[in-house]
Design a protein around this motif. Structure first.
Motif, PDB file in Angstrom:
ATOM      1  N   GLY A  35      40.267  46.067  46.022  1.00  0.00           N
ATOM      2  CA  GLY A  35      40.628  45.358  44.802  1.00  0.00           C
ATOM      3  C   GLY A  35      39.449  45.225  43.867  1.00  0.00           C
ATOM      4  O   GLY A  35      38.303  45.503  44.235  1.00  0.00           O
ATOM      5  N   ARG A  36      39.757  44.787  42.654  1.00  0.00           N
ATOM      6  CA  ARG A  36      38.727  44.570  41.636  1.00  0.00           C
ATOM      7  C   ARG A  36      38.898  43.162  41.086  1.00  0.00           C
ATOM      8  O   ARG A  36      39.987  42.763  40.680  1.00  0.00           O
ATOM      9  CB  ARG A  36      38.876  45.592  40.505  1.00  0.00           C
ATOM     10  N   TYR A  37      37.799  42.401  41.096  1.00  0.00           N
ATOM     11  CA  TYR A  37      37.804  41.055  40.530  1.00  0.00           C
ATOM     12  C   TYR A  37      37.358  41.107  39.071  1.00  0.00           C
ATOM     13  O   TYR A  37      36.492  41.906  38.706  1.00  0.00           O
ATOM     14  CB  TYR A  37      36.880  40.127  41.322  1.00  0.00           C
ATOM     15  N   MET A  38      37.963  40.246  38.258  1.00  0.00           N
ATOM     16  CA  MET A  38      37.610  40.218  36.847  1.00  0.00           C
ATOM     17  C   MET A  38      36.228  39.580  36.659  1.00  0.00           C
ATOM     18  O   MET A  38      35.936  38.535  37.256  1.00  0.00           O
ATOM     19  CB  MET A  38      38.644  39.417  36.055  1.00  0.00           C
ATOM     20  N   THR A  39      35.400  40.197  35.854  1.00  0.00           N
ATOM     21  CA  THR A  39      34.037  39.702  35.627  1.00  0.00           C
ATOM     22  C   THR A  39      34.054  38.312  35.012  1.00  0.00           C
ATOM     23  O   THR A  39      33.250  37.444  35.354  1.00  0.00           O
ATOM     24  CB  THR A  39      33.267  40.667  34.707  1.00  0.00           C
ATOM     25  N   VAL A  44      40.815  35.876  39.311  1.00  0.00           N
ATOM     26  CA  VAL A  44      41.808  36.905  38.981  1.00  0.00           C
ATOM     27  C   VAL A  44      41.364  38.229  39.575  1.00  0.00           C
ATOM     28  O   VAL A  44      40.221  38.648  39.369  1.00  0.00           O
ATOM     29  CB  VAL A  44      41.981  37.044  37.452  1.00  0.00           C
ATOM     30  N   ARG A  45      42.276  38.883  40.305  1.00  0.00           N
ATOM     31  CA  ARG A  45      41.915  40.157  40.910  1.00  0.00           C
ATOM     32  C   ARG A  45      43.063  41.152  40.773  1.00  0.00           C
ATOM     33  O   ARG A  45      44.229  40.774  40.659  1.00  0.00           O
ATOM     34  CB  ARG A  45      41.551  39.990  42.384  1.00  0.00           C
ATOM     35  N   GLU A  46      42.710  42.416  40.793  1.00  0.00           N
ATOM     36  CA  GLU A  46      43.675  43.503  40.711  1.00  0.00           C
ATOM     37  C   GLU A  46      43.627  44.281  42.015  1.00  0.00           C
ATOM     38  O   GLU A  46      42.557  44.718  42.450  1.00  0.00           O
ATOM     39  CB  GLU A  46      43.313  44.418  39.536  1.00  0.00           C
ATOM     40  N   THR A  47      44.766  44.442  42.661  1.00  0.00           N
ATOM     41  CA  THR A  47      44.829  45.228  43.889  1.00  0.00           C
ATOM     42  C   THR A  47      44.837  46.708  43.533  1.00  0.00           C
ATOM     43  O   THR A  47      45.657  47.156  42.726  1.00  0.00           O
ATOM     44  CB  THR A  47      46.091  44.877  44.698  1.00  0.00           C
ATOM     45  N   VAL A 181      28.110  34.157  42.648  1.00  0.00           N
ATOM     46  CA  VAL A 181      29.214  34.533  43.522  1.00  0.00           C
ATOM     47  C   VAL A 181      29.232  36.050  43.634  1.00  0.00           C
ATOM     48  O   VAL A 181      29.333  36.750  42.626  1.00  0.00           O
ATOM     49  CB  VAL A 181      30.562  34.023  42.964  1.00  0.00           C
ATOM     50  N   VAL A 182      29.131  36.570  44.863  1.00  0.00           N
ATOM     51  CA  VAL A 182      29.052  38.011  45.072  1.00  0.00           C
ATOM     52  C   VAL A 182      30.434  38.612  45.311  1.00  0.00           C
ATOM     53  O   VAL A 182      30.824  39.590  44.678  1.00  0.00           O
ATOM     54  CB  VAL A 182      28.113  38.340  46.257  1.00  0.00           C
ATOM     55  N   ASP A 183      31.201  38.020  46.238  1.00  0.00           N
ATOM     56  CA  ASP A 183      32.497  38.593  46.598  1.00  0.00           C
ATOM     57  C   ASP A 183      33.430  37.495  47.113  1.00  0.00           C
ATOM     58  O   ASP A 183      33.204  36.967  48.195  1.00  0.00           O
ATOM     59  CB  ASP A 183      32.304  39.679  47.672  1.00  0.00           C
ATOM     60  N   PRO A 184      34.476  37.158  46.356  1.00  0.00           N
ATOM     61  CA  PRO A 184      35.379  36.083  46.782  1.00  0.00           C
ATOM     62  C   PRO A 184      36.339  36.476  47.900  1.00  0.00           C
ATOM     63  O   PRO A 184      37.065  35.622  48.395  1.00  0.00           O
ATOM     64  CB  PRO A 184      36.167  35.753  45.504  1.00  0.00           C
ATOM     65  N   THR A 185      36.370  37.750  48.289  1.00  0.00           N
ATOM     66  CA  THR A 185      37.308  38.184  49.321  1.00  0.00           C
ATOM     67  C   THR A 185      37.089  37.401  50.612  1.00  0.00           C
ATOM     68  O   THR A 185      35.966  37.301  51.095  1.00  0.00           O
ATOM     69  CB  THR A 185      37.142  39.691  49.612  1.00  0.00           C
ATOM     70  N   GLY A 186      38.162  36.857  51.158  1.00  0.00           N
ATOM     71  CA  GLY A 186      38.063  36.136  52.424  1.00  0.00           C
ATOM     72  C   GLY A 186      37.748  34.664  52.288  1.00  0.00           C
ATOM     73  O   GLY A 186      37.671  33.960  53.299  1.00  0.00           O
ATOM     74  N   ALA A 187      37.565  34.178  51.062  1.00  0.00           N
ATOM     75  CA  ALA A 187      37.216  32.755  50.891  1.00  0.00           C
ATOM     76  C   ALA A 187      38.336  31.860  51.405  1.00  0.00           C
ATOM     77  O   ALA A 187      38.081  30.830  52.042  1.00  0.00           O
ATOM     78  CB  ALA A 187      36.919  32.462  49.424  1.00  0.00           C
ATOM     79  N   GLY A 188      39.587  32.238  51.139  1.00  0.00           N
ATOM     80  CA  GLY A 188      40.715  31.428  51.604  1.00  0.00           C
ATOM     81  C   GLY A 188      40.827  31.416  53.115  1.00  0.00           C
ATOM     82  O   GLY A 188      41.116  30.375  53.723  1.00  0.00           O
ATOM     83  N   ASP A 189      40.583  32.566  53.740  1.00  0.00           N
ATOM     84  CA  ASP A 189      40.608  32.624  55.201  1.00  0.00           C
ATOM     85  C   ASP A 189      39.453  31.825  55.801  1.00  0.00           C
ATOM     86  O   ASP A 189      39.605  31.177  56.840  1.00  0.00           O
ATOM     87  CB  ASP A 189      40.532  34.077  55.675  1.00  0.00           C
TER      88      ASP A 189
END
Length: 248
Positions: A35-39, A44-47, A181-189
Motif C-alpha cells: 500500500g501507499r500512505y498519503m504524505t 489515509v492509505r491506498e491498497t 512517523v516512518v510506517d503506520p502499517t501494523g499500528a492497530g495490531d
C-alpha cells in the motif's frame, strides 16, 4: 505462514517468548499486502496489492490447551472464521475481543453482526465504526454498537488517539506525540496486542484496568510506527515500554 517465512522471523518471535506451538507452515507464499500512505495524512492509505496466498483457505484449529485460554483475541479475518474459533473454546473465556475492517462490514455484514453479538470487546477505526453503526457521530455510533451486545468498544482514530466506550463511560486518550512517523502499517495490531496483553497479564477488567490497557495499547502502536515492519518492536525491552507508559 508459507515457505517464505524465514528462520530469523521465527527466532524473533521465539526471542520474545511467544508460543509458536499453534503455528502452521504450508506450501506456498505467506499473505502479502502492499500500500501507499498519503504524505499529507498518514491516516489515509491506498491498497496497491493484496495476495491471500496460504491464507486463502486457512481454517484455524485450536489445540486442546488453547481451547481453555481465559483471554481470546479474534484478529481481523473472515467473521465466519472468527465465530468458528470462538465456538472451539471449551469454556467461555473471561474476555473475548474482536477486530474487523471495512471489507467484512460490506461483504459479510450478517456474519459480522453474529460474531459481534458474541464478544465482549470490539475494535474498529472511526470510519469502520461509522459505517457499521450507520451513524456519523462517534458517540451515537458507539452507543448503537454497544446495543448489539459488546460491553466495550474501542475506536481507533490514528494520530488523533483512541475512544474507549466501556459500559456507560467514555474515555478519550490522545496518540503519543512523535516527531517522525516512518510506517503506520501494523499500528492497530500493535495496539490490540498491548491492550490484550495488559489485561491478560493483570487480570484487571475494571474500568480503570481497561483505561490503562488502552494507554499501553497506544504506547505499543507508537513504537510500531517508528520503523518499517517489526524492527522497532523487535528491539524493545520492558524498561522502554514502562518509560513511555509513564511519559504518556
Amino acid at each position: 505462514v508459507g515457505e517464505d517465512f524465514r528462520p530469523d522471523d521465527m527466532d524473533a518471535l521465539n526471542g520474545h517468548g511467544i508460543d509458536l506451538s499453534g503455528l502452521e507452515r504450508r506450501p506456498g507464499q505467506t499473505f502479502r499486502w502492499a500500500g501507499r500512505y498519503m504524505t499529507e495524512d498518514v491516516n489515509v492509505r491506498e491498497t496497491l496489492d493484496t495476495q491471500l496466498n496460504v491464507f486463502a483457505d486457512f481454517s484455524p484449529t485450536l489445540s486442546p490447551e488453547n481451547r481453555q485460554r481465559p483471554f481470546l483475541f479474534l484478529a481481523n479475518t473472515d467473521p465466519e472464521l472468527q465465530l468458528d474459533v470462538l465456538d472451539q473454546m471449551t469454556i467461555r473465556p473471561r474476555l473475548v475481543a474482536l477486530d474487523t475492517m471495512n471489507f467484512w462490514i460490506e461483504a459479510k455484514n450478517r456474519a459480522l453482526h453474529s460474531v459481534v453479538r458474541a464478544v465482549d470487546v470490539l475494535l474498529m477505526d472511526e470510519g469502520e465504526a461509522r459505517s457499521f453503526a450507520g451513524e456519523f457521530n462517534l458517540v451515537n455510533a458507539g452507543k448503537r454498537i454497544l446495543s448489539l451486545g459488546p460491553t466495550s468498544l474501542i475506536v481507533k482514530r490514528g494520530e488523533h488517539g483512541v475512544l474507549l466506550f466501556n459500559g456507560d463511560s467514555i474515555f478519550a486518550v490522545p496518540s503519543f506525540p512523535l516527531e517522525r512517523v516512518v510506517d503506520p502499517t501494523g499500528a492497530g495490531d500493535s495496539f490490540a496486542g498491548g491492550f490484550m496483553g495488559y489485561l491478560a497479564a493483570t487480570g484487571d477488567l475494571s474500568d480503570a484496568g481497561f483505561r490503562r490497557a488502552v494507554v499501553l495499547g497506544s504506547v505499543m502502536g507508537s513504537f510500531d510506527v517508528e520503523s518499517f515492519s517489526t524492527h522497532r518492536l523487535n528491539s524493545l525491552n520492558t524498561s522502554d515500554i514502562h518509560a513511555r507508559f509513564r511519559s504518556f
